[in-house]
Enzyme design. Sequence first.
Site, PDB file in Angstrom:
ATOM      1  N   ARG A 288       1.171 -20.894  -3.165  1.00 46.50           N
ATOM      2  CA  ARG A 288       2.042 -21.045  -1.946  1.00 46.50           C
ATOM      3  C   ARG A 288       2.214 -22.726  -1.633  1.00 46.50           C
ATOM      4  NH1 ARG A 288       4.467 -17.300  -3.830  1.00 46.50           N
ATOM      5  NH2 ARG A 288       5.130 -15.344  -3.018  1.00 46.50           N
ATOM      6  N   GLU A 317      11.217 -24.012   0.686  1.00 44.88           N
ATOM      7  CA  GLU A 317      12.132 -24.024  -0.857  1.00 44.88           C
ATOM      8  C   GLU A 317      13.494 -23.514  -0.806  1.00 44.88           C
ATOM      9  OE1 GLU A 317       9.841 -21.017  -3.239  1.00 44.88           O
ATOM     10  OE2 GLU A 317       8.062 -22.484  -3.199  1.00 44.88           O
ATOM     11  N   HIS A 336       9.382 -23.181  -8.399  1.00 41.16           N
ATOM     12  CA  HIS A 336       9.071 -21.721  -8.328  1.00 41.16           C
ATOM     13  C   HIS A 336       9.241 -20.869  -9.519  1.00 41.16           C
ATOM     14  CE1 HIS A 336       7.657 -18.745  -4.764  1.00 41.16           C
ATOM     15  NE2 HIS A 336       7.245 -18.239  -5.943  1.00 41.16           N
TER      16      HIS A 336
HETATM   17  N1  LIG Z   1       4.278 -19.587  -8.460  1.00 43.07           N
HETATM   18  C1  LIG Z   1       4.479 -18.161  -8.542  1.00 43.07           C
HETATM   19  O1  LIG Z   1       5.614 -17.707  -8.917  1.00 43.07           O
HETATM   20  C2  LIG Z   1       3.545 -17.189  -8.320  1.00 43.07           C
HETATM   21  C3  LIG Z   1       3.386 -15.813  -8.937  1.00 43.07           C
HETATM   22  C4  LIG Z   1       2.434 -14.982  -8.735  1.00 43.07           C
HETATM   23  C5  LIG Z   1       1.654 -15.132  -7.429  1.00 43.07           C
HETATM   24  N2  LIG Z   1       1.709 -16.386  -6.971  1.00 43.07           N
HETATM   25  C6  LIG Z   1       0.827 -16.696  -5.808  1.00 43.07           C
HETATM   26  O2  LIG Z   1      -0.489 -16.934  -6.407  1.00 43.07           O
HETATM   27  C7  LIG Z   1      -1.571 -16.581  -5.209  1.00 43.07           C
HETATM   28  C8  LIG Z   1      -2.439 -15.665  -6.006  1.00 43.07           C
HETATM   29  O3  LIG Z   1      -2.102 -14.323  -6.348  1.00 43.07           O
HETATM   30  P1  LIG Z   1      -2.812 -13.333  -7.133  1.00 43.07           P
HETATM   31  O4  LIG Z   1      -2.136 -12.223  -7.340  1.00 43.07           O
HETATM   32  O5  LIG Z   1      -3.723 -13.983  -7.848  1.00 43.07           O
HETATM   33  O6  LIG Z   1      -3.678 -12.948  -5.638  1.00 43.07           O
HETATM   34  P2  LIG Z   1      -5.163 -12.301  -5.528  1.00 43.07           P
HETATM   35  O7  LIG Z   1      -4.821 -11.504  -4.154  1.00 43.07           O
HETATM   36  O8  LIG Z   1      -5.394 -11.528  -6.699  1.00 43.07           O
HETATM   37  O9  LIG Z   1      -6.043 -13.465  -5.374  1.00 43.07           O
HETATM   38  C9  LIG Z   1      -6.218 -14.524  -4.410  1.00 43.07           C
HETATM   39  C10 LIG Z   1      -7.643 -14.565  -4.220  1.00 43.07           C
HETATM   40  O10 LIG Z   1      -7.891 -15.713  -3.385  1.00 43.07           O
HETATM   41  C11 LIG Z   1      -9.029 -15.386  -2.972  1.00 43.07           C
HETATM   42  N3  LIG Z   1      -9.202 -16.255  -1.436  1.00 43.07           N
HETATM   43  C12 LIG Z   1      -8.727 -15.829  -0.181  1.00 43.07           C
HETATM   44  N4  LIG Z   1      -9.133 -16.662   0.582  1.00 43.07           N
HETATM   45  C13 LIG Z   1      -9.488 -17.930   0.174  1.00 43.07           C
HETATM   46  C14 LIG Z   1      -9.840 -19.037   0.459  1.00 43.07           C
HETATM   47  N5  LIG Z   1      -9.983 -19.451   1.692  1.00 43.07           N
HETATM   48  N6  LIG Z   1     -10.603 -19.956  -0.530  1.00 43.07           N
HETATM   49  C15 LIG Z   1     -10.529 -19.545  -1.818  1.00 43.07           C
HETATM   50  N7  LIG Z   1     -10.196 -18.300  -2.184  1.00 43.07           N
HETATM   51  C16 LIG Z   1      -9.646 -17.598  -1.488  1.00 43.07           C
HETATM   52  C17 LIG Z   1      -9.244 -14.208  -2.676  1.00 43.07           C
HETATM   53  O11 LIG Z   1     -10.562 -13.725  -2.297  1.00 43.07           O
HETATM   54  C18 LIG Z   1      -8.386 -13.490  -3.720  1.00 43.07           C
HETATM   55  O12 LIG Z   1      -9.615 -13.463  -4.776  1.00 43.07           O
HETATM   56  C19 LIG Z   1      -0.748 -15.868  -4.281  1.00 43.07           C
HETATM   57  O13 LIG Z   1      -0.464 -16.800  -2.963  1.00 43.07           O
HETATM   58  C20 LIG Z   1       0.540 -15.460  -4.754  1.00 43.07           C
HETATM   59  O14 LIG Z   1       1.471 -15.377  -3.894  1.00 43.07           O
HETATM   60  C21 LIG Z   1       2.756 -17.272  -7.054  1.00 43.07           C
HETATM   61  O1  LIG Z   2       4.933 -13.953  -5.121  1.00 44.22           O
HETATM   62  C1  LIG Z   2       5.389 -14.087  -6.295  1.00 44.22           C
HETATM   63  O2  LIG Z   2       5.597 -12.794  -6.946  1.00 44.22           O
HETATM   64  C2  LIG Z   2       5.780 -15.146  -7.098  1.00 44.22           C
HETATM   65  O3  LIG Z   2       5.972 -16.149  -6.068  1.00 44.22           O
HETATM   66  C3  LIG Z   2       7.356 -15.124  -7.714  1.00 44.22           C
HETATM   67  O4  LIG Z   2       8.210 -15.080  -6.830  1.00 44.22           O
HETATM   68  P1  LIG Z   2       9.716 -14.743  -7.440  1.00 44.22           P
HETATM   69  O5  LIG Z   2       9.832 -13.517  -7.750  1.00 44.22           O
HETATM   70  O6  LIG Z   2      10.702 -15.421  -6.596  1.00 44.22           O
HETATM   71  O7  LIG Z   2       9.813 -15.856  -8.813  1.00 44.22           O
END
Ligand SMILES: NC(=O)c1ccc[n+]([C@@H]2O[C@H](COP(=O)([O-])OP(=O)(O)OC[C@H]3O[C@@H](n4cnc5c(N)ncnc54)[C@H](O)[C@@H]3O)[C@@H](O)[C@H]2O)c1
Ligand SMILES: O=C(O)[C@H](O)COP(=O)(O)O
Length: 600
Positions: A288, A317, A336
């Site tokens: 994020r 965004e 994104h």
């Molecule tokens: N760019 C995209 O389109 C996209 C897609 C999917 C997920 N995401 C984002 O990616 C991130 C991770 O998603 P996920 O599904 O792996 O989540 P998740 O909950 O499986 O993993 C997050 C991890 O971060 C750790 N964490 C929490 N606080 C922390 C800190 N201070 N320092 C280090 N680690 C810490 C947690 O222990 C956990 O293991 C989220 O922010 C999610 O919104 C983005």
């Molecule tokens: O939180 C999520 O699942 C990702 O950031 C993806 O977001 P999107 O569905 O808008 O691509």
Amino acid sequence: MAASASSTMLLSSKSSRASLSWKNQLASTSAFRVSGVTLPRRSLRQCPRFIVFSMDAKPTVLVAEKLGEAGLKLLKEFANVDCSYNLSPEELCTKISLCDALVVRSGTKVTREIFESSGGRLKVVGRAGVGIDNVDLAAATEHGCLVVNAPTANTVAAAEHGIALLTAMARNVAQADASVKAGKWLRNKYVGVSLVGKTLAVMGFGKVGSEVARRAKGLGMHVIAHDPYAPADRARAIGVQLVSFDEALASADFISLHMPLTPATKQILNDETFAKMKKGVRIVNVARGGVIDEEALVRALDAGIVAQAALDVFTVEPPPKDSKLIQHENVTATPHLGASTTEAQEGVAIEVAEAVVGALKGELSATAVNAPMVPAEVLLELKPFVVLAEKLGRLAVQLVAGGSGVKSVKVTYGSARAPDDLDTRLLRAMITKGMIEPISSVFINLVNADFTAKQRGLQISEERLLLDGSPESPVEFIQVQIANVESKFASAISDSGEIRVEGRVKDGVPHLTKVGSFEVDVSLEGSIILCSQVDQPGMIGKVGSVLGEENVNVSFMSVGRVAPRKQAVMAIGVDEQPSKESLKRIGEIPAIQEFVYLGL
Ligand SMILES: NC(=O)c1ccc[n+]([C@@H]2O[C@H](COP(=O)([O-])OP(=O)(O)OC[C@H]3O[C@@H](n4cnc5c(N)ncnc54)[C@H](O)[C@@H]3O)[C@@H](O)[C@H]2O)c1
Ligand SMILES: O=C(O)[C@H](O)COP(=O)(O)O
């Protein structure tokens, strides 16, 4: 914050009604059809928390952002589906009063106005993805609207995009492509760096982070990870070493961010932390935007501390066109796209469509974000214990030293009730919620608590201690113990070697009554400072005056000790968060051996 939003939900008696079988609750009324049951023909607005369709009508689902075909097909088998993309907020507010469900991705802000405009008809919001920061959860709950998401189907896509950005950045692919298209042939300018043998620090070792780590190992990188809450054996299993935050910063050639955006991770990369990095570090962010202070990143890029950054997510965004960060020649940006693969979009579409249809049918969903599941009368009785359970979970996890990894939690309920008369599912769910939500992007409720704990390798065992006395109160005390971890507050370790916190409800208010082997008594209303010292006169005054000077109100103070003038733990409840400076001064009081500040 989502955590508080969902606890509000779990505690609200109005939403708890939705927890009863919708059929059973509505069976006594008549004239509208509710999951096959007839209801009174009164305004739909009068019963917004139930799944209510007029006799002959199918429900209507508004799909406000593009959704995979397989998901649309599932929705269409059950409902009328209106695919209307790019609606303005006003148009969405107008349409929503005609819809029973709304499906979105991250591009639609599902605001309080939308719930208000729905007039109670909107029953389900489906988020086709993980993050639900674009949905006003508190408003959803207040309006009796269930929110479901699709938490797993885009994990691999996000990890692959992280790797795509990592490799493209190292070899200047985007910049070189633009220059060739502009008629240039700059072979010397776009010399890249190799990945093999370089150190990658994965910050946040959850679903996406661990998939990125696995792939980076395949590229020959040395992978380390920082995640205070990740189990060390999961990291070891894929050959990744868990390290402290500072060690990760100091030793990484590449940093990839995968933690959720929480108050603790907001702008975790800032001027101070950039200064701790190796000069020439390269950064990838597919988590994020808010985890980076973007202005500080521009300064770090200009100073050469950060050689390059590859970013998929931004604080705002889309980011402003003239953003210095986006325009920076050493920055690669994508809009994104982490979850945007055909496969992931089909996956999230199916995951969310199944959850939306299930919810419209009145079924429980494992991906429900704010679903209450306990009958109203049980909820009312358990209400203060529910708060106690969540707070004990929150306290216990904060006592774990970073890097230890929580695997085994034992919960003991002291109760005079016969085991059959005490349903502890909600209490266990709330302990899980207290432990996991502050460190994750996952939202916990009764439906998904056990599933989420299991997914994270967290084993929660329960024990009931049958007490003598009146069974009027469902629970006398709740004790939470975390085994096989180190604590950042050694006095929280009990004689048997676990982190231990115990609490009771007194006059309806949850109290912390034991830390480690020390009896204390402090109300769990604000936040807590724990200090350990050798019992002696004047300690309360010394700490109190540091807090008083900063106008931090002390709500409770209690000292638990082995014996007079022997080892003691002082628990101080505070209404406001003391500044870092005040906490430092408390730590510097000579008699204080250790202390910890625990936010609730
Ligand atoms: N760019 C995209 O389109 C996209 C897609 C999917 C997920 N995401 C984002 O990616 C991130 C991770 O998603 P996920 O599904 O792996 O989540 P998740 O909950 O499986 O993993 C997050 C991890 O971060 C750790 N964490 C929490 N606080 C922390 C800190 N201070 N320092 C280090 N680690 C810490 C947690 O222990 C956990 O293991 C989220 O922010 C999610 O919104 C983005
Ligand atoms: O939180 C999520 O699942 C990702 O950031 C993806 O977001 P999107 O569905 O808008 O691509």
